[in-house]
Design a protein around this motif. Structure first.
Motif, mmCIF file in Angstrom:
data_model
loop_
_atom_site.group_PDB
_atom_site.id
_atom_site.type_symbol
_atom_site.label_atom_id
_atom_site.label_comp_id
_atom_site.label_asym_id
_atom_site.label_seq_id
_atom_site.Cartn_x
_atom_site.Cartn_y
_atom_site.Cartn_z
ATOM 1 N N CYS A 109 73.204 -73.723 1.900
ATOM 2 C CA CYS A 109 74.008 -72.548 2.226
ATOM 3 C C CYS A 109 74.629 -71.959 0.968
ATOM 4 O O CYS A 109 75.275 -72.676 0.196
ATOM 5 N N LEU A 110 74.401 -70.659 0.784
ATOM 6 C CA LEU A 110 75.104 -69.907 -0.255
ATOM 7 C C LEU A 110 76.378 -69.406 0.421
ATOM 8 O O LEU A 110 76.425 -68.318 0.967
ATOM 9 N N LYS A 111 77.412 -70.208 0.372
ATOM 10 C CA LYS A 111 78.549 -70.152 1.295
ATOM 11 C C LYS A 111 79.628 -69.134 0.935
ATOM 12 O O LYS A 111 80.461 -68.765 1.771
ATOM 13 N N GLU A 112 79.664 -68.682 -0.299
ATOM 14 C CA GLU A 112 80.862 -68.041 -0.842
ATOM 15 C C GLU A 112 81.346 -66.832 -0.029
ATOM 16 O O GLU A 112 82.551 -66.630 0.136
ATOM 17 N N ALA A 113 80.429 -66.005 0.489
ATOM 18 C CA ALA A 113 80.858 -64.811 1.234
ATOM 19 C C ALA A 113 81.639 -65.177 2.486
ATOM 20 O O ALA A 113 82.485 -64.405 2.952
ATOM 21 N N ALA A 120 67.203 -63.769 -1.337
ATOM 22 C CA ALA A 120 68.461 -64.112 -2.001
ATOM 23 C C ALA A 120 69.613 -63.276 -1.441
ATOM 24 O O ALA A 120 70.713 -63.788 -1.192
ATOM 25 N N ARG A 121 69.372 -61.990 -1.216
ATOM 26 C CA ARG A 121 70.423 -61.127 -0.679
ATOM 27 C C ARG A 121 70.760 -61.513 0.762
ATOM 28 O O ARG A 121 71.941 -61.488 1.159
ATOM 29 N N GLU A 122 69.761 -61.879 1.515
ATOM 30 C CA GLU A 122 70.024 -62.353 2.881
ATOM 31 C C GLU A 122 70.910 -63.591 2.865
ATOM 32 O O GLU A 122 71.893 -63.681 3.620
ATOM 33 N N LEU A 123 70.585 -64.550 2.022
ATOM 34 C CA LEU A 123 71.379 -65.778 1.931
ATOM 35 C C LEU A 123 72.805 -65.485 1.469
ATOM 36 O O LEU A 123 73.769 -66.054 1.990
ATOM 37 N N ALA A 124 72.945 -64.582 0.479
ATOM 38 C CA ALA A 124 74.273 -64.273 -0.070
ATOM 39 C C ALA A 124 75.126 -63.483 0.909
ATOM 40 O O ALA A 124 76.333 -63.732 1.045
ATOM 41 N N PHE A 125 74.535 -62.518 1.614
ATOM 42 C CA PHE A 125 75.315 -61.630 2.478
ATOM 43 C C PHE A 125 75.662 -62.282 3.811
ATOM 44 O O PHE A 125 76.745 -62.053 4.352
ATOM 45 N N THR A 126 74.751 -63.112 4.349
ATOM 46 C CA THR A 126 74.993 -63.731 5.660
ATOM 47 C C THR A 126 75.725 -65.058 5.543
ATOM 48 O O THR A 126 76.366 -65.490 6.501
#
Length: 272
Positions: free
Chosen positions: A142-146, A169-175
């Motif tokens: 999980c790219l959790k920060e958002a 990458a944008r999907e992982l970062a934004f969601t």
């Protein structure tokens, strides 16, 4: 060897194992985790007997991310009134956190990440700085920060797109969604998925030994060229590799390869 309260380093022949070793906290990264990494990897980089590094973890998870509560004392700026001077003092601290991951990428030895269980936030930052990623079937990423109110600022947003492509990458970062091992393999975040942690570790060791059997001079130069080429044109990369190749050829390893071929035996490379 550098002593660390977070990293446990074990050397087995030409392979070094770097374990995240805070299992009671699912290897959440507190201050020593961030501070100690550069020295750990610098030591391994400088060790002529080590040819490959495997990053793995003790306990049920690879890494649960940053230990926010454990880091508050080291970063009082987070709690202060957000004026220009406060923010200016904060920048070097962010740079220090970035170096925790960048030192892995800068290390001349190939680094394999062997991931089981949770690999969240800072854990994903760490493995994205590694050269190769393997995982067990129970791994989740999980790219959790958002989801916790800040931007990923220590490497994921720069490195993950190079691995999985911009759209994913944008999907992982934004969601901030969590993906399982199967999906991680589909998007090429990991090279292979193994049934359990035992088979994962065996596969990581086998790959490390396969790499270690090659010329360390050629392997390390290949990593250097690949790192240089990231974000540059093909022409720039070709110019750079021409210089690298001219500087390492001829070598004892090259002569050994010729001799071994003629003698119909496996080469014994020295990295010279």
């Amino acid at each position: 060897m550098t002593e660390s309260s977070y990293y446990l380093v074990e050397k087995k022949g030409e392979v070094a194992w770097v374990y995240l070793n805070r299992p009671e906290k699912k290897n959440a990264m507190h201050l020593p985790a961030w501070q100690d990494a550069p020295a750990v990897y610098a030591d391994l980089d400088a060790d002529p007997d080590i040819r490959v590094i495997v990053v793995a973890a003790k306990g049920p998870s690879f890494c649960a991310g940053i230990d926010l509560m454990g880091m508050v004392g080291a970063m009082p700026e987070l709690m202060e009134e957000q004026k220009g001077g406060v923010k200016w003092r904060f920048i070097p601290k962010i740079k220090m956190l970035q170096e925790t991951m960048s030192c892995i990428e800068k290390c001349r030895k190939p680094v394999i990440a062997a991931v089981h269980g949770h690999c969240i936030g800072a854990g994903l930052d760490m493995i994205s700085a590694c050269d190769i990623r393997l995982c067990s079937a129970d791994a989740v990423f999980c790219l959790k920060e958002a989801a916790v109110g800040f931007v990923a600022d220590v490497g994921s947003l720069q490195r993950v797109p190079r691995i999985v492509g911009e759209g994913i990458a944008r999907e992982l970062a934004f969601t901030a969604k969590t993906i399982d091992a199967r999906r991680a393999r589909e998007i090429l975040l990991v090279n292979e998925v193994y049934a359990d942690q035992e088979s994962l570790m065996a596969a990581a060791e086998a790959m490390a030994l396969e790499i270690a059997a090659n010329s360390p001079l050629a392997v390390q130069a290949s990593k250097d060229v690949l790192n240089f080429g990231a974000g540059r044109t093909v022409g720039e990369g070709l110019d750079y590799v021409a210089s690298v190749s001219a500087n390492i050829v001829p070598s004892d390893d090259l002569m050994e390869a010729f001799t071994a071929f003629a003698e119909r035996r496996a080469p014994k490379f020295t990295g010279k």
